[in-house]
Design a protein around this motif. Structure first.
Motif, short mmCIF file in Angstrom:
data_model
loop_
_atom_site.label_atom_id
_atom_site.label_comp_id
_atom_site.label_asym_id
_atom_site.label_seq_id
_atom_site.Cartn_x
_atom_site.Cartn_y
_atom_site.Cartn_z
N TYR A 15 81.55 29.95 56.21
CA TYR A 15 82.49 30.94 55.38
C TYR A 15 82.59 31.70 55.43
O TYR A 15 80.77 32.88 55.54
N ALA A 16 83.83 33.18 55.04
CA ALA A 16 83.07 34.16 55.22
C ALA A 16 82.54 35.16 54.23
O ALA A 16 82.25 34.38 53.25
N ARG A 17 81.76 35.90 54.38
CA ARG A 17 80.76 36.49 53.01
C ARG A 17 81.20 37.39 52.45
O ARG A 17 82.11 37.86 52.55
N ARG A 18 81.90 36.73 51.05
CA ARG A 18 82.52 38.07 50.16
C ARG A 18 81.04 39.07 49.35
O ARG A 18 80.73 38.46 48.68
N VAL A 19 81.23 40.04 49.46
CA VAL A 19 81.10 41.33 48.94
C VAL A 19 81.11 42.11 48.40
O VAL A 19 82.71 41.89 47.61
N GLY A 20 80.61 42.85 47.42
CA GLY A 20 80.64 43.12 45.89
C GLY A 20 82.09 42.29 45.23
O GLY A 20 82.62 42.92 44.58
N ARG A 21 80.96 41.10 44.52
CA ARG A 21 82.14 40.07 43.64
C ARG A 21 80.57 39.38 42.27
O ARG A 21 80.88 38.76 42.27
N GLY A 22 80.58 40.75 42.47
CA GLY A 22 79.35 40.66 40.67
C GLY A 22 77.53 39.90 41.22
O GLY A 22 77.20 39.80 42.46
N ILE A 23 77.18 40.67 39.80
CA ILE A 23 75.65 40.05 40.22
C ILE A 23 74.84 38.88 40.90
O ILE A 23 74.16 38.48 41.60
N GLY A 24 75.94 38.06 40.56
CA GLY A 24 75.44 36.49 40.64
C GLY A 24 75.42 35.90 41.97
O GLY A 24 75.08 35.05 42.47
N SER A 25 77.06 36.81 43.15
CA SER A 25 77.07 36.01 43.78
C SER A 25 75.49 36.64 44.57
O SER A 25 75.44 36.05 45.82
N GLY A 26 74.58 37.31 44.72
CA GLY A 26 74.00 38.05 45.29
C GLY A 26 73.85 38.90 46.37
O GLY A 26 73.28 39.28 46.96
N LEU A 27 75.70 39.88 46.10
CA LEU A 27 75.62 40.18 47.57
C LEU A 27 76.80 41.13 46.40
O LEU A 27 77.47 41.58 47.05
N GLY A 28 76.43 41.71 45.38
CA GLY A 28 77.01 42.46 44.13
C GLY A 28 76.36 44.07 44.48
O GLY A 28 75.80 44.36 45.32
N LYS A 29 76.65 44.83 44.15
CA LYS A 29 76.70 46.26 43.63
C LYS A 29 76.70 46.92 44.93
O LYS A 29 77.32 47.55 46.09
#
Length: 145
Positions: A15-29
């Motif tokens: 799956y493509a890494r979706r970044v910047g999509r909230g704190i719960g994704s592990g890849l937010g901020k």
């Protein structure tokens, strides 16, 4: 099988890494880029080996050595080795069968070390130095050119 039914092998795609999509994704901020610095910014690219303006390691170390790419295809034999061969027509195959040169040799050069007392005919792919050429022709041999 048809072109519209072909799929990648199981487990070959991710799956493509979706970044910047909230704190719960592990890849937010900060989106996995950390805080501050050139690599955290948009377009924060630098060349491989770049050390922030410091003289890079590959430029600090001295240049050393050279390895020829074609050296493994070149080989040499002496006049005395040529004299000991049982055949009168010498080509690459005869030298390889006598195990005088390596199996992957493509160009062979005869060097003028030793003596030759019999006539030999050199085939294609075999060259000779000036002194070896004189010695071979003096013994009644011939070079192919």
């Amino acid at each position: 099988m048809q072109l519209n039914t072909i799929k990648p092998a199981e487990g070959a795609t991710h799956y493509a890494r979706r970044v910047g999509r909230g704190i719960g994704s592990g890849l937010g901020k900060t989106c996995g880029r950390g805080h501050k610095g050139q690599k955290s910014r948009k377009g924060g690219f630098h060349k491989v080996g770049f050390e922030g303006g410091q003289m890079p390691l590959q430029r600090r170390l001295p240049k050393r050595g050279f390895r020829s790419v074609t050296a493994k295809f070149n080989d040499e034999i002496t006049l005395s080795q040529l004299n000991n061969l049982p055949v009168s027509e010498v080509d690459l195959l005869a030298l390889k069968q006598a195990q005088i040169i390596s199996q992957n040799a493509k160009v062979v050069k005869v060097i003028g070390t030793g003596q030759i007392e019999r006539a030999v005919q050199l085939g294609a792919g075999i060259k000779a130095t000036a002194s070896a050429k004189v010695a071979i022709e003096a013994a009644g041999g011939k070079l192919s050119d």
